[in-house]
Design a protein around this motif. Structure first.
Motif, PDB file in Angstrom:
ATOM      1  N   ASP A   1      65.577 -45.254 -45.556  1.00 61.96           N
ATOM      2  CA  ASP A   1      66.901 -44.860 -45.097  1.00 61.96           C
ATOM      3  C   ASP A   1      67.668 -46.108 -44.671  1.00 61.96           C
ATOM      4  OD1 ASP A   1      66.895 -41.814 -45.025  1.00 61.96           O
ATOM      5  OD2 ASP A   1      65.061 -42.276 -43.940  1.00 61.96           O
ATOM      6  N   TYR A   2      68.994 -46.045 -44.764  1.00 64.06           N
ATOM      7  CA  TYR A   2      69.822 -47.201 -44.424  1.00 64.06           C
ATOM      8  C   TYR A   2      70.869 -46.830 -43.380  1.00 64.06           C
ATOM      9  CZ  TYR A   2      73.247 -50.952 -44.877  1.00 64.06           C
ATOM     10  OH  TYR A   2      74.110 -51.986 -44.611  1.00 64.06           O
ATOM     11  N   PHE A   3      70.976 -47.658 -42.346  1.00 60.03           N
ATOM     12  CA  PHE A   3      71.957 -47.465 -41.287  1.00 60.03           C
ATOM     13  C   PHE A   3      72.719 -48.767 -41.070  1.00 60.03           C
ATOM     14  CE2 PHE A   3      68.686 -44.369 -40.531  1.00 60.03           C
ATOM     15  CZ  PHE A   3      69.329 -43.256 -40.000  1.00 60.03           C
ATOM     16  N   GLU A   4      74.027 -48.653 -40.852  1.00 60.09           N
ATOM     17  CA  GLU A   4      74.812 -49.807 -40.417  1.00 60.09           C
ATOM     18  C   GLU A   4      75.136 -49.608 -38.944  1.00 60.09           C
ATOM     19  OE1 GLU A   4      76.760 -51.427 -44.555  1.00 60.09           O
ATOM     20  OE2 GLU A   4      78.106 -50.442 -43.121  1.00 60.09           O
ATOM     21  N   THR A   5      74.746 -50.549 -38.122  1.00 61.26           N
ATOM     22  CA  THR A   5      74.801 -50.370 -36.675  1.00 61.26           C
ATOM     23  C   THR A   5      75.593 -51.479 -35.985  1.00 61.26           C
ATOM     24  OG1 THR A   5      72.791 -51.656 -36.239  1.00 61.26           O
ATOM     25  CG2 THR A   5      72.507 -49.304 -36.717  1.00 61.26           C
ATOM     26  N   SER A   6      76.032 -51.152 -34.783  1.00 64.23           N
ATOM     27  CA  SER A   6      76.661 -52.145 -33.915  1.00 64.23           C
ATOM     28  C   SER A   6      76.084 -52.007 -32.519  1.00 64.23           C
ATOM     29  CB  SER A   6      78.178 -51.945 -33.861  1.00 64.23           C
ATOM     30  OG  SER A   6      78.747 -52.723 -32.817  1.00 64.23           O
ATOM     31  N   SER A   7      75.462 -53.065 -32.043  1.00 57.87           N
ATOM     32  CA  SER A   7      74.934 -53.045 -30.676  1.00 57.87           C
ATOM     33  C   SER A   7      76.068 -53.138 -29.659  1.00 57.87           C
ATOM     34  CB  SER A   7      73.954 -54.206 -30.475  1.00 57.87           C
ATOM     35  OG  SER A   7      72.863 -54.087 -31.348  1.00 57.87           O
ATOM     36  N   LYS A   8      77.186 -53.667 -30.090  1.00 54.31           N
ATOM     37  CA  LYS A   8      78.339 -53.804 -29.184  1.00 54.31           C
ATOM     38  C   LYS A   8      78.980 -52.451 -28.897  1.00 54.31           C
ATOM     39  CE  LYS A   8      82.620 -56.451 -28.577  1.00 54.31           C
ATOM     40  NZ  LYS A   8      83.505 -57.469 -29.179  1.00 54.31           N
ATOM     41  N   THR A   9      79.150 -51.638 -29.941  1.00 56.97           N
ATOM     42  CA  THR A   9      79.811 -50.338 -29.773  1.00 56.97           C
ATOM     43  C   THR A   9      78.824 -49.169 -29.702  1.00 56.97           C
ATOM     44  OG1 THR A   9      80.026 -49.932 -32.155  1.00 56.97           O
ATOM     45  CG2 THR A   9      81.772 -51.224 -31.083  1.00 56.97           C
ATOM     46  N   GLY A  10      77.583 -49.415 -30.135  1.00 50.96           N
ATOM     47  CA  GLY A  10      76.588 -48.338 -30.172  1.00 50.96           C
ATOM     48  C   GLY A  10      76.581 -47.572 -31.479  1.00 50.96           C
ATOM     49  N   GLU A  11      77.388 -47.998 -32.432  1.00 49.13           N
ATOM     50  CA  GLU A  11      77.504 -47.311 -33.721  1.00 49.13           C
ATOM     51  C   GLU A  11      76.148 -47.075 -34.381  1.00 49.13           C
ATOM     52  OE1 GLU A  11      79.774 -45.823 -37.096  1.00 49.13           O
ATOM     53  OE2 GLU A  11      80.513 -46.533 -35.157  1.00 49.13           O
ATOM     54  N   ASN A  12      75.815 -45.804 -34.611  1.00 48.13           N
ATOM     55  CA  ASN A  12      74.643 -45.366 -35.389  1.00 48.13           C
ATOM     56  C   ASN A  12      73.279 -45.701 -34.783  1.00 48.13           C
ATOM     57  OD1 ASN A  12      75.706 -43.905 -37.503  1.00 48.13           O
ATOM     58  ND2 ASN A  12      76.047 -45.696 -38.794  1.00 48.13           N
ATOM     59  N   ILE A  13      73.240 -46.250 -33.594  1.00 47.40           N
ATOM     60  CA  ILE A  13      71.934 -46.661 -33.033  1.00 47.40           C
ATOM     61  C   ILE A  13      71.120 -45.453 -32.587  1.00 47.40           C
ATOM     62  CG2 ILE A  13      70.808 -47.897 -31.142  1.00 47.40           C
ATOM     63  CD1 ILE A  13      72.899 -50.080 -31.486  1.00 47.40           C
ATOM     64  N   ASP A  14      71.721 -44.550 -31.828  1.00 51.10           N
ATOM     65  CA  ASP A  14      70.990 -43.344 -31.435  1.00 51.10           C
ATOM     66  C   ASP A  14      70.564 -42.536 -32.655  1.00 51.10           C
ATOM     67  OD1 ASP A  14      71.071 -43.865 -28.743  1.00 51.10           O
ATOM     68  OD2 ASP A  14      72.801 -42.576 -28.336  1.00 51.10           O
ATOM     69  N   GLN A  15      71.440 -42.474 -33.651  1.00 52.60           N
ATOM     70  CA  GLN A  15      71.126 -41.731 -34.869  1.00 52.60           C
ATOM     71  C   GLN A  15      69.901 -42.313 -35.571  1.00 52.60           C
ATOM     72  OE1 GLN A  15      74.063 -42.641 -33.789  1.00 52.60           O
ATOM     73  NE2 GLN A  15      75.727 -41.301 -34.467  1.00 52.60           N
ATOM     74  N   LEU A  16      69.801 -43.631 -35.587  1.00 52.67           N
ATOM     75  CA  LEU A  16      68.657 -44.306 -36.213  1.00 52.67           C
ATOM     76  C   LEU A  16      67.354 -43.919 -35.539  1.00 52.67           C
ATOM     77  CD1 LEU A  16      67.133 -46.454 -37.876  1.00 52.67           C
ATOM     78  CD2 LEU A  16      68.011 -48.179 -36.276  1.00 52.67           C
ATOM     79  N   PHE A  17      67.302 -44.022 -34.230  1.00 51.90           N
ATOM     80  CA  PHE A  17      66.054 -43.738 -33.524  1.00 51.90           C
ATOM     81  C   PHE A  17      65.731 -42.245 -33.503  1.00 51.90           C
ATOM     82  CE2 PHE A  17      66.915 -48.019 -32.055  1.00 51.90           C
ATOM     83  CZ  PHE A  17      65.641 -48.584 -32.002  1.00 51.90           C
ATOM     84  N   LYS A  18      66.736 -41.413 -33.449  1.00 46.63           N
ATOM     85  CA  LYS A  18      66.482 -39.964 -33.524  1.00 46.63           C
ATOM     86  C   LYS A  18      65.925 -39.582 -34.896  1.00 46.63           C
ATOM     87  CE  LYS A  18      69.899 -38.540 -30.065  1.00 46.63           C
ATOM     88  NZ  LYS A  18      68.902 -38.079 -29.076  1.00 46.63           N
ATOM     89  N   LYS A  19      66.403 -40.254 -35.937  1.00 51.95           N
ATOM     90  CA  LYS A  19      65.880 -40.000 -37.285  1.00 51.95           C
ATOM     91  C   LYS A  19      64.411 -40.404 -37.368  1.00 51.95           C
ATOM     92  CE  LYS A  19      66.518 -38.949 -41.722  1.00 51.95           C
ATOM     93  NZ  LYS A  19      65.212 -39.219 -42.336  1.00 51.95           N
ATOM     94  N   ILE A  20      64.066 -41.514 -36.753  1.00 49.70           N
ATOM     95  CA  ILE A  20      62.665 -41.947 -36.737  1.00 49.70           C
ATOM     96  C   ILE A  20      61.802 -40.906 -36.036  1.00 49.70           C
ATOM     97  CG2 ILE A  20      61.066 -43.665 -35.794  1.00 49.70           C
ATOM     98  CD1 ILE A  20      63.297 -45.752 -36.188  1.00 49.70           C
ATOM     99  N   ALA A  21      62.258 -40.445 -34.874  1.00 52.01           N
ATOM    100  CA  ALA A  21      61.497 -39.446 -34.119  1.00 52.01           C
ATOM    101  C   ALA A  21      61.326 -38.160 -34.917  1.00 52.01           C
ATOM    102  CB  ALA A  21      62.184 -39.159 -32.784  1.00 52.01           C
ATOM    103  N   LYS A  22      62.396 -37.719 -35.564  1.00 54.78           N
ATOM    104  CA  LYS A  22      62.326 -36.488 -36.353  1.00 54.78           C
ATOM    105  C   LYS A  22      61.372 -36.643 -37.528  1.00 54.78           C
ATOM    106  CE  LYS A  22      65.199 -33.252 -38.969  1.00 54.78           C
ATOM    107  NZ  LYS A  22      66.584 -32.929 -39.431  1.00 54.78           N
ATOM    108  N   ASP A  23      61.504 -37.761 -38.266  1.00 61.05           N
ATOM    109  CA  ASP A  23      60.624 -37.997 -39.419  1.00 61.05           C
ATOM    110  C   ASP A  23      59.169 -38.053 -39.001  1.00 61.05           C
ATOM    111  OD1 ASP A  23      62.821 -38.061 -41.050  1.00 61.05           O
ATOM    112  OD2 ASP A  23      62.849 -40.236 -41.298  1.00 61.05           O
ATOM    113  N   TYR A  24      58.906 -38.705 -37.874  1.00 63.54           N
ATOM    114  CA  TYR A  24      57.514 -38.841 -37.443  1.00 63.54           C
ATOM    115  C   TYR A  24      56.935 -37.507 -36.997  1.00 63.54           C
ATOM    116  CZ  TYR A  24      53.289 -40.443 -35.195  1.00 63.54           C
ATOM    117  OH  TYR A  24      51.967 -40.610 -34.851  1.00 63.54           O
TER     118      TYR A  24
END
Length: 211
Positions: free
Chosen positions: A146-169
């Motif tokens: 899976d591919y995500f484009e993220t921004s640590s400054k704004t928080g863009e897509n970061i929660d979505q990335l880790f939630k996807k990992i948790a769901k997949d696992y």
């Protein structure tokens, strides 16, 4: 509610923003001044899904080549790997396959997630972008990630990335549990049939009248 643990490693070249990514996810904060990671650092966070809690144990690893042998120690038992590259630096993207091969050599069942960092920079100034989204998505598709484009400054897509990992696992864990149950049931059924089959001669029994 069941609780399961998932080991996650963050990989990528130096200065792509792995530490900032993890700080934003864990603490909701961003700092322009972060020290380079030496070897590795650990932190965890719980993601609560519908019927299970997933503890994501995250290892932030060093991106410098001189720490490569040390970083490999953190791959062991990893169930997810976030391979990061800087959207404004093509060289970090070109090493993505290297990081994928690195972790899969150690853990062939580890699921990889591609992460293009510093999205806020290319959003504000598109001319800074050196990796087109379509190209990154194609590479992710080739490697079945899976591919995500993220921004640590704004928080863009970061929660979505880790939630996807948790769901997949959690799905992976459910499938593994089902597979083990099927195997165990098959063994018990086979053993039960073996004991009841009158054609099977047990140790010490005469072979007459068995067939």
């Amino acid at each position: 509610m069941a609780t399961i643990d998932c080991k996650v490693v963050l990989l990528g070249s130096a200065s792509v923003g792995k530490t900032c990514l993890l700080d934003r996810y864990l603490h909701g904060q961003f700092s322009m001044n972060t020290n380079a990671t030496i070897a590795g650092s650990f932190a965890s966070k719980k993601e609560v899904l519908q019927n299970v809690s997933v503890i994501l144990g995250c290892w932030d690893t060093a991106g410098s080549e001189r720490y490569a042998s040390i970083s490999r120690m953190y791959y062991r038992n990893a169930r997810a790997a976030i391979v990061c590259f800087d959207l404004t630096d093509r060289s970090t993207y070109e090493t993505a396959r290297f990081w994928v091969s690195e972790v899969l050599q150690e853990e062939k069942d580890c699921k990889v997630y591609f992460c293009g960092t510093k999205y806020d920079l290319v959003e504000d100034k598109p001319e800074l972008r050196q990796i087109e989204k379509k190209k990154a998505q194609e590479l992710a598709h080739d490697l079945q990630t899976d591919y995500f484009e993220t921004s640590s400054k704004t928080g863009e897509n970061i929660d979505q990335l880790f939630k996807k990992i948790a769901k997949d696992y959690s799905i992976w864990e459910d499938n593994e549990a089902c597979n083990k149950l099927l195997v165990n049931d098959s063994i018990r059924l086979h053993h039960s049939s073996w004991k009841k089959d009158p054609r099977v001669r047990r140790e010490g029994e005469s072979s007459c009248c068995l067939w």
